[in-house]
Scaffold this motif. Structure first.
Motif, PDB file in Angstrom:
ATOM      1  N   THR A 204      33.019 -24.560   2.289  1.00 31.26           N
ATOM      2  CA  THR A 204      33.348 -23.838   3.518  1.00 31.26           C
ATOM      3  C   THR A 204      34.495 -24.523   4.251  1.00 31.26           C
ATOM      4  O   THR A 204      35.453 -23.875   4.695  1.00 31.26           O
ATOM      5  N   GLY A 205      34.398 -25.839   4.410  1.00 30.03           N
ATOM      6  CA  GLY A 205      35.430 -26.581   5.116  1.00 30.03           C
ATOM      7  C   GLY A 205      36.784 -26.474   4.433  1.00 30.03           C
ATOM      8  O   GLY A 205      37.817 -26.339   5.099  1.00 30.03           O
ATOM      9  N   VAL A 206      36.784 -26.519   3.099  1.00 29.02           N
ATOM     10  CA  VAL A 206      38.059 -26.420   2.369  1.00 29.02           C
ATOM     11  C   VAL A 206      38.627 -25.014   2.480  1.00 29.02           C
ATOM     12  O   VAL A 206      39.838 -24.829   2.646  1.00 29.02           O
ATOM     13  N   SER A 207      37.763 -24.004   2.386  1.00 31.69           N
ATOM     14  CA  SER A 207      38.225 -22.619   2.542  1.00 31.69           C
ATOM     15  C   SER A 207      38.894 -22.428   3.893  1.00 31.69           C
ATOM     16  O   SER A 207      39.967 -21.812   3.995  1.00 31.69           O
ATOM     17  N   LEU A 208      38.266 -22.976   4.938  1.00 30.60           N
ATOM     18  CA  LEU A 208      38.843 -22.868   6.282  1.00 30.60           C
ATOM     19  C   LEU A 208      40.139 -23.664   6.397  1.00 30.60           C
ATOM     20  O   LEU A 208      41.149 -23.181   6.921  1.00 30.60           O
ATOM     21  N   PHE A 209      40.116 -24.899   5.904  1.00 32.43           N
ATOM     22  CA  PHE A 209      41.306 -25.749   5.979  1.00 32.43           C
ATOM     23  C   PHE A 209      42.496 -25.098   5.277  1.00 32.43           C
ATOM     24  O   PHE A 209      43.634 -25.122   5.779  1.00 32.43           O
ATOM     25  N   SER A 210      42.260 -24.494   4.105  1.00 31.19           N
ATOM     26  CA  SER A 210      43.355 -23.917   3.338  1.00 31.19           C
ATOM     27  C   SER A 210      44.051 -22.804   4.111  1.00 31.19           C
ATOM     28  O   SER A 210      45.253 -22.564   3.914  1.00 31.19           O
ATOM     29  N   ARG A 211      43.334 -22.138   5.005  1.00 32.12           N
ATOM     30  CA  ARG A 211      43.929 -21.077   5.823  1.00 32.12           C
ATOM     31  C   ARG A 211      44.527 -21.629   7.118  1.00 32.12           C
ATOM     32  O   ARG A 211      45.645 -21.270   7.493  1.00 32.12           O
ATOM     33  N   LEU A 212      43.787 -22.509   7.802  1.00 33.04           N
ATOM     34  CA  LEU A 212      44.299 -23.052   9.058  1.00 33.04           C
ATOM     35  C   LEU A 212      45.548 -23.905   8.848  1.00 33.04           C
ATOM     36  O   LEU A 212      46.404 -23.986   9.733  1.00 33.04           O
ATOM     37  N   SER A 213      45.656 -24.537   7.681  1.00 28.16           N
ATOM     38  CA  SER A 213      46.806 -25.419   7.433  1.00 28.16           C
ATOM     39  C   SER A 213      48.118 -24.654   7.428  1.00 28.16           C
ATOM     40  O   SER A 213      49.189 -25.254   7.537  1.00 28.16           O
ATOM     41  N   ARG A 214      48.046 -23.320   7.323  1.00 28.94           N
ATOM     42  CA  ARG A 214      49.263 -22.501   7.313  1.00 28.94           C
ATOM     43  C   ARG A 214      49.467 -21.734   8.611  1.00 28.94           C
ATOM     44  O   ARG A 214      50.384 -20.924   8.716  1.00 28.94           O
TER      45      ARG A 214
ATOM     46  N   GLU B  57      46.288 -29.737  -2.475  1.00 28.57           N
ATOM     47  CA  GLU B  57      47.499 -28.919  -2.476  1.00 28.57           C
ATOM     48  C   GLU B  57      47.873 -28.498  -1.051  1.00 28.57           C
ATOM     49  O   GLU B  57      49.028 -28.640  -0.623  1.00 28.57           O
ATOM     50  N   HIS B  58      46.882 -27.967  -0.328  1.00 24.28           N
ATOM     51  CA  HIS B  58      47.164 -27.472   1.022  1.00 24.28           C
ATOM     52  C   HIS B  58      47.412 -28.629   1.992  1.00 24.28           C
ATOM     53  O   HIS B  58      48.177 -28.472   2.954  1.00 24.28           O
ATOM     54  N   ARG B  59      46.796 -29.768   1.746  1.00 24.80           N
ATOM     55  CA  ARG B  59      47.079 -30.936   2.588  1.00 24.80           C
ATOM     56  C   ARG B  59      48.544 -31.347   2.431  1.00 24.80           C
ATOM     57  O   ARG B  59      49.237 -31.616   3.420  1.00 24.80           O
ATOM     58  N   ARG B  60      49.009 -31.371   1.189  1.00 24.79           N
ATOM     59  CA  ARG B  60      50.400 -31.747   0.934  1.00 24.79           C
ATOM     60  C   ARG B  60      51.359 -30.770   1.617  1.00 24.79           C
ATOM     61  O   ARG B  60      52.338 -31.191   2.257  1.00 24.79           O
ATOM     62  N   GLU B  61      51.076 -29.484   1.495  1.00 23.73           N
ATOM     63  CA  GLU B  61      51.924 -28.467   2.127  1.00 23.73           C
ATOM     64  C   GLU B  61      51.906 -28.607   3.649  1.00 23.73           C
ATOM     65  O   GLU B  61      52.955 -28.486   4.306  1.00 23.73           O
ATOM     66  N   ALA B  62      50.720 -28.855   4.216  1.00 26.33           N
ATOM     67  CA  ALA B  62      50.608 -28.983   5.672  1.00 26.33           C
ATOM     68  C   ALA B  62      51.395 -30.191   6.171  1.00 26.33           C
ATOM     69  O   ALA B  62      52.122 -30.111   7.173  1.00 26.33           O
ATOM     70  N   GLU B  63      51.257 -31.314   5.474  1.00 25.61           N
ATOM     71  CA  GLU B  63      51.955 -32.527   5.914  1.00 25.61           C
ATOM     72  C   GLU B  63      53.470 -32.365   5.790  1.00 25.61           C
ATOM     73  O   GLU B  63      54.228 -32.875   6.623  1.00 25.61           O
ATOM     74  N   GLN B  64      53.919 -31.643   4.757  1.00 34.07           N
ATOM     75  CA  GLN B  64      55.355 -31.386   4.633  1.00 34.07           C
ATOM     76  C   GLN B  64      55.862 -30.516   5.781  1.00 34.07           C
ATOM     77  O   GLN B  64      57.027 -30.600   6.159  1.00 34.07           O
ATOM     78  N   ALA B  65      54.955 -29.681   6.333  1.00 34.37           N
ATOM     79  CA  ALA B  65      55.321 -28.822   7.462  1.00 34.37           C
ATOM     80  C   ALA B  65      55.145 -29.522   8.802  1.00 34.37           C
ATOM     81  O   ALA B  65      55.344 -28.911   9.860  1.00 34.37           O
ATOM     82  N   GLY B  66      54.731 -30.785   8.778  1.00 35.32           N
ATOM     83  CA  GLY B  66      54.610 -31.557  10.011  1.00 35.32           C
ATOM     84  C   GLY B  66      53.225 -31.604  10.615  1.00 35.32           C
ATOM     85  O   GLY B  66      53.047 -32.138  11.714  1.00 35.32           O
ATOM     86  N   VAL B  67      52.222 -31.082   9.904  1.00 35.68           N
ATOM     87  CA  VAL B  67      50.844 -31.122  10.407  1.00 35.68           C
ATOM     88  C   VAL B  67      50.207 -32.442   9.981  1.00 35.68           C
ATOM     89  O   VAL B  67      50.254 -32.821   8.805  1.00 35.68           O
ATOM     90  N   ARG B  68      49.606 -33.135  10.932  1.00 35.59           N
ATOM     91  CA  ARG B  68      48.937 -34.409  10.629  1.00 35.59           C
ATOM     92  C   ARG B  68      47.519 -34.121  10.144  1.00 35.59           C
ATOM     93  O   ARG B  68      46.745 -33.455  10.835  1.00 35.59           O
ATOM     94  N   VAL B  69      47.177 -34.598   8.943  1.00 34.22           N
ATOM     95  CA  VAL B  69      45.866 -34.342   8.353  1.00 34.22           C
ATOM     96  C   VAL B  69      45.155 -35.671   8.136  1.00 34.22           C
ATOM     97  O   VAL B  69      45.728 -36.612   7.565  1.00 34.22           O
TER      98      VAL B  69
END
Length: 491
Positions: free
Chosen positions: A13-23, A102-114
Motif C-alpha cells: 500500500t505504501g509503495v503504491s501511494l508513494f509511486s503516485r505521490l512522488s510525481r 525506481e520512483h525514488r530515483r525519479e523523485a530525487e532527480q526532480a528535487g523531492v527529498r525522500v
C-alpha cells in the motif's frame, strides 16, 4: 517550501501511494516510516519461493487501471506469465521493492527529498496551524504537512488458549516468516490453529517437510478453489440495484443473496451456483470435487469475485461502521471461502496430504494447552468431546489485528493503542480523511489499505489499496501548489 509528506507503512500500500505521490507537483519531501525494507511487508516479504499469492497477476498490481503493472514487470524480466497466474509471493515483494527504488530515483532527480526511517510510528500530533509531528518508537520526531497511514497487518492474533505460552520455542505466534517452521525436528506432530489462508501456507510448508499436521478451527472448513482472480471484462452485477442497497433495509440479506446468485449465474451462462460448487459433507471429498470443478473450467463464480469486492467496498463506503461490520459478519463464511479462495496448485497439494493421512482438519479448537509433563517436548492438548493429544509444536494461523486508531482530547492520534478512558475512535470520511469525531472537521491525515478498515469493507487486497492510492494522489494533484521560483523555492 511545498508539502512535506509522511507515509507510515512501506508495504504494498505504501509503495503504491508513494509511486503516485512522488510525481505530484508541490511536494518537497516524502518520508516513509517502516522498520522493514520498503516493499517487503508481511504479505510479500517472504523469501520462500514455494508460497503463492492467492490473487492473480491481473489484480496484484500497484496500478488499478489497464494492463497489470506486475504483468509488465515480470514479462520485462523474462517470466512467462499470464494475467491469470498465481505467482510466488516473493516476486511481488521484489516488484514492490524495485518500483519503489525506481520512483525514488525519479523523485530525487526532480528535487523531492525522500527518506526511509526504520522505526515504527507511535503517535501523530497536530503542531502549529497546519502541521503534524509523528513520534517514532526509537524516540525520533518527524514533522510534516500531511500524514498518510498505510500500516499493514503485522500483529498476529494469538488465541486465548495459548497466549500464556508466548515465548515458548515450541509455539509460533504466526506462520510468517516460515523459517521457524522449516527448522522443526524431523517427523514432528504439529497443530495449526486455523484453516484459512495462513493455515494453508503452514500446512503446505510443513507437509513438504513430511511433518504430520492437524489443522483445527471452529468451522473445520477449507477455502474454495479457483484458477484465477481477474477483473471483470463485462459487468455481472446489477449496478443500479446494488447501489440501492441499504444496511437498514429489512430485506437486505435477501436482496444481496439474489444479486450475488444472479451475478454468478451470468458468469456461467446461466449455470446455477449449486452446480459450480460442492455440497459434499466430508472435507476431503468436497476439496476433491471443488478442485475438479476448477480444473475443468466449471467454477464460473470465480469470475465475479473481483467485481463483487469492488462493489461491496463501493456500496458500503458510506454506511455506518457498526452497520457495515454487522453485515460483513453475517457473510463471514462467504468471504472466507470464496473471496479468499486458494489456487489449484495449493488445493491439489492439500488433497495429497489429506489422502496420505499426513494432514487432518478438525472442526474444533483446543479446550486447553499445557506443556508436556515431566519436562517432555511439546504440548498436551485437551479437546472437548475428543481424546487428548500430544503435539510437538503449535502454530497460530488465526489472522492479524487490524490497525487501530484512537484520538486523545488534544488531537493526538495513537496508532495501535491500548485502552484509554479519554480516547475515542476518530471519524473517517468517504475520501479516507481522518476527521475530528466531534466536529467532523477533516485533518490532513488519510488512511489506506489495512488502516482504512473503518471505512472500507475488504482491505487485504492490493487492488483495493491501489484504487485508494490513485484517488488520494489525484486529490493531492488537484490542489493548487505553492508558486515557486526557477530555483525551486517558494516565491
Amino acid at each position: 517550501m511545498g508539502k512535506q509528506v509522511i507515509i507510515i507503512g512501506g508495504g504494498g500500500t505504501g509503495v503504491s501511494l508513494f509511486s503516485r505521490l512522488s510525481r505530484v507537483p508541490g511536494i518537497s519531501s516524502i518520508s516513509i516510516v517502516d522498520p522493514n525494507p520498503i516493499g517487503l511487508g508481511t504479505a510479500f516479504g517472504t523469501t520462500e519461493p514455494f508460497l503463492l499469492c492467492n490473487t492473480s497477476v491481473d489484480v496484484t498490481s500497484m496500478d488499478p487501471d489497464g494492463e497489470s503493472d506486475l504483468l509488465r514487470y515480470l514479462a520485462a524480466r523474462g517470466w512467462p506469465v499470464h494475467r491469470d497466474d498465481f505467482v510466488p509471493r516473493y516476486l511481488v515483494g521484489q516488484y514492490c521493492r524495485e518500483r519503489f527504488l525506481e520512483h525514488r530515483r525519479e523523485a530525487e532527480q526532480a528535487g523531492v527529498r525522500v527518506r526511509h526511517h526504520t522505526s515504527k510510528a507511535r503517535t501523530v500530533t497536530p503542531v502549529g496551524a497546519d502541521g503534524y509531528a509523528v513520534e517514532l518508537a526509537d524516540g525520533r520526531r518527524l514533522t510534516g504537512t500531511d500524514v498518510l497511514l498505510c500500516q499493514g497487518l503485522d500483529r498476529p492474533v494469538v488465541p486465548d488458549v495459548v497466549r500464556e505460552h508466548l515465548g515458548n520455542p515450541a509455539l509460533s505466534a504466526s506462520v510468517y516468516p516460515v523459517d521457524e517452521l522449516r527448522r522443526l525436528p524431523e517427523n514432528s506432530r504439529v497443530l495449526v490453529i486455523g484453516s484459512k489462508l495462513a493455515a494453508v501456507d503452514a500446512a503446505l510448508i510443513l507437509g513438504r517437510a513430511r511433518h504430520r499436521v492437524t489443522m483445527a478451527s471452529r468451522s473445520g472448513t477449507l477455502p474454495a478453489v479457483r484458477t484465477r482472480l481477474r477483473r471483470s471484462e463485462r459487468p455481472r452485477l446489477d449496478a443500479s440495484a446494488w447501489n440501492g442497497l441499504s444496511p437498514d433495509s429489512p430485506s437486505l440479506d435477501r436482496d444481496v443473496t439474489r444479486l450475488l446468485l444472479a451475478a454468478v449465474a451470468r458468469t456461467g451462462n446461466g449455470t446455477a451456483l449449486r452446480r459450480q460448487t460442492s455440497t459434499a459433507e466430508r472435507l476431503t471429498e468436497r476439496l476433491a470435487e471443488e478442485l475438479e470443478l476448477a480444473r475443468t473450467g466449471r467454477a464460473h463464480w470465480q469470475d465475479a469475485i473481483a467485481e463483487i469486492i469492488q462493489a461491496v467496498n463501493h456500496v458500503s463506503a458510506n454506511w455506518r461502521y457498526a452497520a457495515r461490520a454487522a453485515v460483513l459478519n453475517r457473510y463471514r463464511s462467504l468471504v472466507a471461502r470464496y473471496i479468499s479462495a486458494i489456487p489449484v496448485r495449493n488445493a491439489a497439494l492439500l488433497l495429497e496430504h489429506l489422502s496420505a493421512g499426513t494432514l487432518s482438519v478438525v472442526p474444533r479448537i483446543p479446550q486447553s494447552v499445557t506443556p508436556a509433563p515431566d519436562g517432555g517436548r511439546g504440548w498436551q492438548v485437551k479437546w472437548a468431546g475428543a481424546p487428548d493429544e500430544h503435539f510437538d509444536h503449535i502454530v497460530c494461523a488465526t489472522g492479524y489485528h487490524k490497525p487501530v486508531l484512537d484520538r486523545l482530547p488534544d488531537g493526538t492520534l495513537r496508532l495501535d493503542p491500548t485502552a484509554a478512558k479519554d480516547a475515542v475512535a476518530p471519524y473517517v470520511a468517504g475520501d479516507l480523511r481522518v476527521c475530528d469525531p466531534l466536529t467532523g472537521e477533516p485533518e490532513r491525515i488519510w488512511v489506506l489499505g489495512g488502516a482504512s478498515h473503518r471505512r472500507t469493507a475488504i482491505v487485504n487486497y492490493l487492488n483495493t489499496a491501489a484504487q485508494q492510492s490513485k484517488a488520494v494522489a489525484d486529490r493531492f494533484a488537484a490542489e493548487e501548489p505553492e508558486p515557486t521560483s526557477l530555483a525551486g523555492r517558494p516565491v
